[in-house]
Scaffold this active site. Sequence first.
Site, mmCIF file in Angstrom:
data_model
loop_
_atom_site.group_PDB
_atom_site.id
_atom_site.type_symbol
_atom_site.label_atom_id
_atom_site.label_comp_id
_atom_site.label_asym_id
_atom_site.label_seq_id
_atom_site.Cartn_x
_atom_site.Cartn_y
_atom_site.Cartn_z
ATOM 1 N N ASN A 51 0.845 -1.201 0.000
ATOM 2 C CA ASN A 51 0.000 0.000 0.000
ATOM 3 C C ASN A 51 0.885 1.258 0.000
ATOM 4 O O ASN A 51 0.683 2.173 0.791
ATOM 5 C CB ASN A 51 -0.957 -0.007 1.194
ATOM 6 C CG ASN A 51 -2.096 0.992 1.031
ATOM 7 O OD1 ASN A 51 -2.295 1.549 -0.049
ATOM 8 N ND2 ASN A 51 -2.823 1.233 2.096
ATOM 9 N N GLU B 167 1.163 -3.030 -5.060
ATOM 10 C CA GLU B 167 0.779 -1.646 -4.745
ATOM 11 C C GLU B 167 1.994 -0.830 -4.303
ATOM 12 O O GLU B 167 2.019 -0.242 -3.230
ATOM 13 C CB GLU B 167 -0.331 -1.595 -3.683
ATOM 14 C CG GLU B 167 -1.720 -1.677 -4.276
ATOM 15 C CD GLU B 167 -2.800 -1.086 -3.385
ATOM 16 O OE1 GLU B 167 -3.294 0.013 -3.718
ATOM 17 O OE2 GLU B 167 -3.168 -1.722 -2.395
ATOM 18 N N ASP C 120 -1.634 -10.035 -4.247
ATOM 19 C CA ASP C 120 -2.938 -9.629 -3.748
ATOM 20 C C ASP C 120 -3.946 -9.918 -4.854
ATOM 21 O O ASP C 120 -3.950 -9.253 -5.886
ATOM 22 C CB ASP C 120 -2.910 -8.143 -3.389
ATOM 23 C CG ASP C 120 -4.266 -7.604 -2.964
ATOM 24 O OD1 ASP C 120 -5.225 -8.389 -2.880
ATOM 25 O OD2 ASP C 120 -4.361 -6.382 -2.733
ATOM 26 N N ASN D 192 -7.274 -9.956 -4.387
ATOM 27 C CA ASN D 192 -8.504 -9.185 -4.144
ATOM 28 C C ASN D 192 -9.767 -10.046 -4.212
ATOM 29 O O ASN D 192 -10.838 -9.570 -4.581
ATOM 30 C CB ASN D 192 -8.610 -7.985 -5.099
ATOM 31 C CG ASN D 192 -8.017 -6.721 -4.483
ATOM 32 O OD1 ASN D 192 -8.342 -6.356 -3.352
ATOM 33 N ND2 ASN D 192 -7.121 -6.069 -5.216
ATOM 34 N N HIS E 222 -2.315 -4.688 4.644
ATOM 35 C CA HIS E 222 -2.112 -6.114 4.409
ATOM 36 C C HIS E 222 -0.979 -6.627 5.287
ATOM 37 O O HIS E 222 -0.067 -5.869 5.645
ATOM 38 C CB HIS E 222 -1.716 -6.388 2.955
ATOM 39 C CG HIS E 222 -2.803 -6.167 1.954
ATOM 40 N ND1 HIS E 222 -3.448 -7.189 1.300
ATOM 41 C CD2 HIS E 222 -3.349 -5.016 1.469
ATOM 42 C CE1 HIS E 222 -4.340 -6.694 0.464
ATOM 43 N NE2 HIS E 222 -4.301 -5.367 0.546
#
Length: 262
Positions: A9, A35, A151, A153, A251
């Site tokens: 992130n 990310e 990830d 999702n 995360h």
Amino acid sequence: MRFISANLNGIRSAASKGFFEWLPEQKADALGVQEVKAQDEHVAGVYCSSGQLQGHFHYAEKKGYSGVGLYTREEPSDLILGFGVEEFDKEGRWVEKRFDKPGRKLSLISCYFPSGSSGPERQEAKFRFLDAMYPHLMALKAEREFILVGDVNIAHKEIDLKNWKGNLKNSGFLPEERAWVSKLIGPDEGGLVDVFRTLNDKPEQYTWWSNRGQAYAKNVGWRLDYHFATPALAALAKREQIYTAQKFSDHAPLTIDYDFKL
């Protein structure tokens, strides 16, 4: 081989929270990050390596958005950025390192699947991504062994998120998304393996928590981060860990140890 997956992130944000101080202690052989939310100008010479781990990145064209990286101790025989679909390659979602030797074709991949939670338009993009990704992974599986971390999702089953009843119509737990994962890891269909679940079948094993309320403190989470592997490599998985002692992003890092060397 110790392989860690971590949605950061924002690589600069995770760094400010101690991620790159924590990383050397893990003695990882490979690290896939998602990310990154940065460009080469922010990463080169600063976050491009960590100890013996050398990173390669696939950045999004849009600044501050998406982006993936893959760090390894060993030099790859080949590096592939993107998976050949322009819409998503512009978003920086795929970095693959190949470690081919005589008699062996092997890839490690860091991948970031789109989120559809911001609205119908992004959910449609997510479905397009899934439609393109499945045949790509099948073509890869037909010619080589691989481990894809990232990830995704998507929480696959009811065990994979705390409040499954309240999320049956929400992105990340839609029937079509869950069916895609079932198809991918179905032994008679895609044939890949959700490696974490071969080692840990317990509930409340989450890797992402909303920043709303006290989701992290109360462990109201989702398992969105995966290792998908071809069966031969999945069979070599020995240990798993979701690291929650420190919080580098929304995360948690997911580590799996495999009984082979690159």
